[in-house]
Enzyme design. Sequence first.
Site, PDB file in Angstrom:
ATOM      1  N   ARG A  70      29.698 -10.521  26.042  1.00 37.88           N
ATOM      2  CA  ARG A  70      30.694 -10.550  27.105  1.00 37.88           C
ATOM      3  C   ARG A  70      30.671  -9.209  27.824  1.00 37.88           C
ATOM      4  NH1 ARG A  70      35.221 -10.006  25.422  1.00 37.88           N
ATOM      5  NH2 ARG A  70      35.021  -9.926  23.170  1.00 37.88           N
ATOM      6  N   TYR A 199      24.915 -15.875  29.046  1.00 37.08           N
ATOM      7  CA  TYR A 199      25.414 -15.650  27.687  1.00 37.08           C
ATOM      8  C   TYR A 199      26.758 -16.368  27.449  1.00 37.08           C
ATOM      9  CZ  TYR A 199      27.769 -13.759  23.741  1.00 37.08           C
ATOM     10  OH  TYR A 199      28.494 -13.697  22.572  1.00 37.08           O
ATOM     11  N   GLY A 201      29.996 -16.315  26.044  1.00 32.88           N
ATOM     12  CA  GLY A 201      31.367 -16.003  26.453  1.00 32.88           C
ATOM     13  C   GLY A 201      31.533 -15.854  27.963  1.00 32.88           C
ATOM     14  N   LYS A 208      36.663 -18.380  26.372  1.00 36.79           N
ATOM     15  CA  LYS A 208      37.519 -17.227  26.661  1.00 36.79           C
ATOM     16  C   LYS A 208      38.152 -17.339  28.056  1.00 36.79           C
ATOM     17  CE  LYS A 208      36.368 -15.139  22.797  1.00 36.79           C
ATOM     18  NZ  LYS A 208      37.319 -15.130  21.680  1.00 36.79           N
ATOM     19  N   HIS A 228      44.537 -15.706  20.686  1.00 40.89           N
ATOM     20  CA  HIS A 228      43.234 -15.444  20.062  1.00 40.89           C
ATOM     21  C   HIS A 228      43.403 -15.541  18.543  1.00 40.89           C
ATOM     22  CE1 HIS A 228      39.565 -12.465  19.954  1.00 40.89           C
ATOM     23  NE2 HIS A 228      39.183 -13.703  19.808  1.00 40.89           N
ATOM     24  N   SER A 250      38.070  -9.105  17.908  1.00 39.93           N
ATOM     25  CA  SER A 250      36.706  -9.570  17.700  1.00 39.93           C
ATOM     26  C   SER A 250      36.069  -8.749  16.575  1.00 39.93           C
ATOM     27  CB  SER A 250      35.889  -9.393  18.980  1.00 39.93           C
ATOM     28  OG  SER A 250      36.551 -10.015  20.059  1.00 39.93           O
ATOM     29  N   ALA A 251      35.241  -9.414  15.781  1.00 38.67           N
ATOM     30  CA  ALA A 251      34.473  -8.753  14.707  1.00 38.67           C
ATOM     31  C   ALA A 251      35.334  -8.221  13.558  1.00 38.67           C
ATOM     32  CB  ALA A 251      33.596  -7.642  15.275  1.00 38.67           C
ATOM     33  N   CYS A 252      36.467  -8.876  13.295  1.00 38.15           N
ATOM     34  CA  CYS A 252      37.278  -8.526  12.123  1.00 38.15           C
ATOM     35  C   CYS A 252      37.317  -9.662  11.101  1.00 38.15           C
ATOM     36  CB  CYS A 252      38.697  -8.156  12.532  1.00 38.15           C
ATOM     37  SG  CYS A 252      38.832  -6.533  13.294  1.00 38.15           S
ATOM     38  N   ASN A 256      35.424 -15.955   9.023  1.00 40.86           N
ATOM     39  CA  ASN A 256      35.385 -15.926   7.553  1.00 40.86           C
ATOM     40  C   ASN A 256      36.736 -16.325   6.955  1.00 40.86           C
ATOM     41  OD1 ASN A 256      32.775 -15.056   7.715  1.00 40.86           O
ATOM     42  ND2 ASN A 256      33.205 -12.925   7.211  1.00 40.86           N
ATOM     43  N   ASP A 279      39.026 -19.402  16.304  1.00 46.82           N
ATOM     44  CA  ASP A 279      39.058 -18.393  17.367  1.00 46.82           C
ATOM     45  C   ASP A 279      40.275 -18.496  18.296  1.00 46.82           C
ATOM     46  OD1 ASP A 279      37.784 -16.143  18.604  1.00 46.82           O
ATOM     47  OD2 ASP A 279      37.071 -17.434  20.215  1.00 46.82           O
ATOM     48  N   ASN A 371      24.773  -9.389  18.037  1.00 45.18           N
ATOM     49  CA  ASN A 371      25.734 -10.373  18.552  1.00 45.18           C
ATOM     50  C   ASN A 371      25.077 -11.750  18.705  1.00 45.18           C
ATOM     51  OD1 ASN A 371      28.293 -11.196  19.542  1.00 45.18           O
ATOM     52  ND2 ASN A 371      27.597 -10.933  21.666  1.00 45.18           N
ATOM     53  N   SER A 372      24.031 -12.006  17.906  1.00 47.94           N
ATOM     54  CA  SER A 372      23.409 -13.338  17.976  1.00 47.94           C
ATOM     55  C   SER A 372      24.382 -14.372  17.421  1.00 47.94           C
ATOM     56  CB  SER A 372      22.082 -13.357  17.223  1.00 47.94           C
ATOM     57  OG  SER A 372      22.258 -12.920  15.887  1.00 47.94           O
ATOM     58  N   ARG A 373      24.223 -15.611  17.848  1.00 46.64           N
ATOM     59  CA  ARG A 373      25.276 -16.608  17.616  1.00 46.64           C
ATOM     60  C   ARG A 373      24.735 -17.943  17.152  1.00 46.64           C
ATOM     61  NH1 ARG A 373      30.797 -15.057  19.074  1.00 46.64           N
ATOM     62  NH2 ARG A 373      30.532 -12.910  19.749  1.00 46.64           N
ATOM     63  N   ASP A 500      39.044 -13.567  -1.652  1.00 47.94           N
ATOM     64  CA  ASP A 500      40.197 -12.962  -2.318  1.00 47.94           C
ATOM     65  C   ASP A 500      41.367 -12.716  -1.370  1.00 47.94           C
ATOM     66  OD1 ASP A 500      39.357 -12.857  -5.060  1.00 47.94           O
ATOM     67  OD2 ASP A 500      37.820 -11.444  -4.388  1.00 47.94           O
TER      68      ASP A 500
END
Length: 589
Positions: A70, A199, A201, A208, A228, A250-252, A256, A279, A371-373, A500
């Site tokens: 992005r 790309y 986004g 987004k 978000h 993003s990225a936190c 997961n 997301d 940042n590959s997806r 956990d």
Amino acid sequence: MLTNNKNVLTWVDEMVALTKPDKVVWIDGSEEQLIALREESVAIGEIKKLNEEKLPGCYIHNTKENDVARVEHRTFICSQKEEDAGPTNNWKDPKEMYAMLTPMFDGVMKGRTMYVIPYSMGPIGSKMSKVGVEVTDSIYVVLNMDIMTRMGKDAFVQLGDESNDFVRGLHSKADIDPENRYICHFPEDNTIWSINSGYGGNVLLGKKCFALRIASYQGKNEGWMAEHMLILGVENPQGEVKYIGAAFPSACGKTNLAMLIPPDVYAKQGYKVWCVGDDIAWLRKGDDGRLWAINPENGFFGVAPGTNLKSNPNALHSTEKNTIFTNVVNNLDDNTVWWEGLDKNPPENAIDWKGNPWNGKTSAEKGAHPNSRFTAPAINCPCISSEFNNPQGVPISAIVFGGRRAKTAPLVYQSFDWTHGVFVGSIMASETTAAAAGAVGVVRRDPMAMLPFCGYHMGDYFAHWLKMGVSLGDNAPKIFNVNWFRTDDEGHFIWPGFGDNMRVLSWILDRCEGKADAVETAIGYEPNAEDINIEGLDIDVDVIRGLLDVDADLWKQDAAAIKEFYSTFGDKMPAALLDELAKLEKRLG
Ligand code: OXD
Ligand code: MN
């Protein structure tokens, strides 16, 4: 033509007149049409088919090297008044922006085909869903939109023949010229124009651009929220499911957490976690007064590197069929895919994300772009919630905020009430990691993880959150903050994270049900260290105590930084939040 809706037909005619494609194809969403488009996309070299036995229905695509993420600095909110976009967005007068972009779009599709994509954000038949139409000259966009949205003629049924409430998205790859790349939102016109990128986004306009930037603006006007946030359900041994919405920058690790596998101590008792979304959440007050959420998306546009059987088996399994991989490694031995952090066995005979021969054993360079997806259908996910397609959505018990803080924020705390919870969300921040370019440990404020995604003035956005709380009253979800990223003096993460994190979610839900005690601290309610279940962990209760420690000096520094941050919102900063800041300072002493 798939619709009689004159608003759609007129607008598409205008876009055709502007961009002058050789051909116009309306996307009905049929498998027949998709098969033909995949074949064409392969034939022109846009995507490559992967091993049908190992990865059925999967394809790989590479973007241009200059077009991998992005582009916030080229993303604009074009409201009539600059103050309506606010200090956190790039702004341009809509008239000026249209005047600048119109010549760029004029004739841009000559020699190309325009695809008209009707799509629904949210389940077809849901009152919470909204329709968009994207016209694009990219088959890759069509194929990704097929995975990420409910795409095809049903979306026009959802819209109806008369409604004008659809988001108009215009996209052209043009020349993928980074100097002329623009991602522009016109919230007052329900319109998005995107040019010179291919790309995700920037071009899958449902995500987004619509589901956050335009939708947040619509939500403010219509009394709902576009956030978000991931949405997950925790099922207890009695079979009751409680839902949590969680916002992280993003990225936190949102994907997961959304697909978490409970540790043995919980799994054995019968606890399960179900993923509703990873997301974006659209939230509305329901007829029963509670806050209900849908995931407007239909798939996952997840970051590939670091995804593996340990970090997120459910995400990995989601990519085993009907998935599009972008900018990963193509293993030529068996025509499959690979990325850093998948396993310790990189292929030797491969093609990297730039399209060059690559040997994972000898090459010093990364094979996959960081940042590959993967674009994977949500229904592939082994833990997808049974409520994923429920038009009513799911009722939210708890809202969780979080960021990446090495020292300041404790493992978990609960806000005193909704207003204080809005304060907690508004001060969210993450520290930059060594993984990104630039200085390490720099704090970036990212209120509610919406900094790059709020389509209007953030001060007004905070006010909207406060208003929602008044409307929800006693039915409002409880608000929490978590931090999985506290580090020791050597910089190692203290909390094990991943599955956990269930141990923390468990305390959160117990709090919502009035089943757990808490300790009142200067920043909010914290668990007693003993109330975080550590059975089966290599950690003792003193470590938990450390993770819950609130360092008043660090918080005082943070309060000063928050004051400065708040001042950027000027008059629009709600007094209630300034008041919360003053109260925090007072409690810190
Ligand atoms: C995303 C992001 O791609 O938040 O989801 O950047
Ligand atoms: Mn995101």
